[in-house]
Write a protein that holds these residues in place. Structure first.
Motif, mmCIF file in Angstrom:
data_model
loop_
_atom_site.group_PDB
_atom_site.id
_atom_site.type_symbol
_atom_site.label_atom_id
_atom_site.label_comp_id
_atom_site.label_asym_id
_atom_site.label_seq_id
_atom_site.Cartn_x
_atom_site.Cartn_y
_atom_site.Cartn_z
ATOM 1 N N ARG A 39 0.826 -1.198 0.000
ATOM 2 C CA ARG A 39 0.000 0.000 0.000
ATOM 3 C C ARG A 39 0.867 1.256 0.000
ATOM 4 N NH1 ARG A 39 -3.870 -1.982 4.948
ATOM 5 N NH2 ARG A 39 -5.322 -3.247 3.727
ATOM 6 N N PRO A 40 0.350 2.363 -0.538
ATOM 7 C CA PRO A 40 1.033 3.652 -0.359
ATOM 8 C C PRO A 40 1.216 3.930 1.135
ATOM 9 C CG PRO A 40 -0.671 3.845 -2.023
ATOM 10 C CD PRO A 40 -0.850 2.484 -1.403
ATOM 11 N N GLY A 41 2.396 4.371 1.496
ATOM 12 C CA GLY A 41 2.703 4.588 2.900
ATOM 13 C C GLY A 41 3.303 3.368 3.583
ATOM 14 N N GLY A 42 3.323 2.245 2.862
ATOM 15 C CA GLY A 42 3.877 1.019 3.418
ATOM 16 C C GLY A 42 5.377 0.911 3.205
ATOM 17 N N VAL A 43 5.952 -0.190 3.698
ATOM 18 C CA VAL A 43 7.395 -0.369 3.608
ATOM 19 C C VAL A 43 7.736 -1.803 3.201
ATOM 20 C CG1 VAL A 43 7.670 -0.966 6.058
ATOM 21 C CG2 VAL A 43 9.598 0.001 4.797
ATOM 22 N N TYR A 44 8.710 -1.893 2.320
ATOM 23 C CA TYR A 44 9.291 -3.180 1.926
ATOM 24 C C TYR A 44 10.594 -3.347 2.697
ATOM 25 C CZ TYR A 44 11.917 -6.491 -1.023
ATOM 26 O OH TYR A 44 12.673 -7.539 -1.474
ATOM 27 N N VAL A 45 10.736 -4.473 3.395
ATOM 28 C CA VAL A 45 11.922 -4.735 4.214
ATOM 29 C C VAL A 45 12.592 -6.006 3.719
ATOM 30 C CG1 VAL A 45 12.803 -5.148 6.538
ATOM 31 C CG2 VAL A 45 10.821 -3.652 6.216
ATOM 32 N N THR A 46 13.893 -5.930 3.464
ATOM 33 C CA THR A 46 14.596 -7.095 2.923
ATOM 34 C C THR A 46 16.025 -7.175 3.448
ATOM 35 O OG1 THR A 46 15.231 -8.236 0.880
ATOM 36 C CG2 THR A 46 15.391 -5.831 0.860
ATOM 37 N N THR A 47 16.520 -8.399 3.564
ATOM 38 C CA THR A 47 17.943 -8.581 3.850
ATOM 39 C C THR A 47 18.746 -8.258 2.599
ATOM 40 O OG1 THR A 47 17.555 -10.936 3.406
ATOM 41 C CG2 THR A 47 17.774 -10.282 5.707
ATOM 42 N N VAL A 48 19.957 -7.762 2.801
ATOM 43 C CA VAL A 48 20.875 -7.460 1.699
ATOM 44 C C VAL A 48 22.278 -7.958 2.073
ATOM 45 C CG1 VAL A 48 19.582 -5.439 0.890
ATOM 46 C CG2 VAL A 48 21.408 -5.144 2.586
ATOM 47 N N ASP A 49 23.089 -8.174 1.046
ATOM 48 C CA ASP A 49 24.513 -8.522 1.246
ATOM 49 C C ASP A 49 24.705 -9.732 2.152
ATOM 50 O OD1 ASP A 49 25.398 -6.336 -0.312
ATOM 51 O OD2 ASP A 49 25.224 -4.986 1.401
ATOM 52 N N LYS A 50 23.876 -10.761 1.982
ATOM 53 C CA LYS A 50 23.980 -11.906 2.897
ATOM 54 C C LYS A 50 25.320 -12.619 2.771
ATOM 55 C CE LYS A 50 21.757 -16.133 4.488
ATOM 56 N NZ LYS A 50 22.906 -17.049 4.345
ATOM 57 N N GLY A 51 25.772 -12.875 1.532
ATOM 58 C CA GLY A 51 27.025 -13.583 1.351
ATOM 59 C C GLY A 51 28.187 -12.869 2.017
ATOM 60 N N ALA A 52 28.254 -11.572 1.836
ATOM 61 C CA ALA A 52 29.330 -10.789 2.438
ATOM 62 C C ALA A 52 29.254 -10.819 3.957
ATOM 63 C CB ALA A 52 29.262 -9.349 1.941
ATOM 64 N N SER A 53 28.057 -10.936 4.512
ATOM 65 C CA SER A 53 27.892 -10.959 5.963
ATOM 66 C C SER A 53 28.559 -12.178 6.599
ATOM 67 C CB SER A 53 26.408 -10.940 6.332
ATOM 68 O OG SER A 53 25.773 -9.782 5.845
#
Length: 246
Positions: free
Chosen positions: A128-142
């Motif tokens: 929805r407008p006003g919502g947020v997408y949350v995702t992990t990033v750079d897993k391999g480097a972690s």
């Protein structure tokens, strides 16, 4: 890539169990607006994190989705009536129905960058407008914590990073999503020992070193020469990014 239908039975035990799930859920929720009432957890796996998301906030209705049948079955046992089997590139939901959409440890698994772009596009579509997408990033480097194990594995054939932060940010921008914060959490129970690294190697964890191939066994031999074979090295620290929809 691992067969996640086969992996489902031991997935949680091999990846830190509840301590890691709690840490992941806390990090994700720190980026989810307090007014959110509907959250979709895409590629929810066994539902161990999804359940924590649902339990952490009264009034937050959480839905899980995963493509692997065995994973979906485990998740449904944890969240009865709230889990669907679905391809993350073609989500079975109308446009704009969720206040938050999450992908925890998904994008790094995608082979084709076009598929990674499609996943982000679908997450943006159902948001929805006003919502947020949350995702992990750079897993391999972690996972590179600067240990002697990492020094050995540094020589393996490289794997393209499909969840590199800059790539994910670009995919999000294509769909009108803008940066909306970041958080980090510890991968409890994921500090590898040399022996565990050998086990992971031989079961297909490292995609550029297929089990049974001579090169994989060469790396297994190098790992077996390290000291303290059963001593876990430091745990990885993962990053999550939030992207808001205007």
């Amino acid at each position: 890539m691992l067969d996640y239908d086969k992996e489902a039975e031991r997935y949680d035990a091999l990846r830190g169990g509840e301590p890691r799930a709690i840490a992941a859920a806390d990090a994700v929720l720190s980026l989810v607006p307090p007014h959110a009432t509907r959250l979709l957890d895409v590629a929810c796996g066994t539902g161990i994190v999804t359940r924590r998301l649902a339990a952490a906030r009264a009034g937050l209705r959480v839905t899980g989705a995963d493509l692997a049948e065995a994973m979906t079955r485990h998740a449904a046992a944890r969240l009865p009536g709230a889990v669907v089997r679905a391809d993350s590139r073609r989500l079975p939901f109308p446009d704009g129905v969720f206040d938050a959409v999450t992908t925890v440890w998904l994008l790094h698994l995608v082979d084709d960058p076009a598929d990674a772009r499609a996943v982000v596009a679908e997450c943006a579509r159902v948001l929805r407008p006003g919502g947020v997408y949350v995702t992990t990033v750079d897993k391999g480097a972690s996972h590179n914590v600067g240990s002697d194990i990492d020094a050995v594995l540094a020589a393996r054939p490289p794997t393209p990073s499909r969840d590199a932060a800059a790539l994910v940010e670009a995919y999000a921008a294509e769909r009108g999503l803008t940066a909306a914060g970041r958080a980090r959490f510890t991968g409890h129970g994921q500090g590898r020992s040399p022996q565990r690294a050998i086990t992971d190697l031989r079961r297909g964890w490292f995609v550029t070193l297929p089990p049974g191939e001579p090169l994989a066994e060469e790396f297994a031999a190098r790992l077996s020469a390290l000291p303290d074979q059963d001593r876990p090295r430091p745990e990885p620290v993962f990053t999550v990014r939030g992207f808001g929809k205007a």
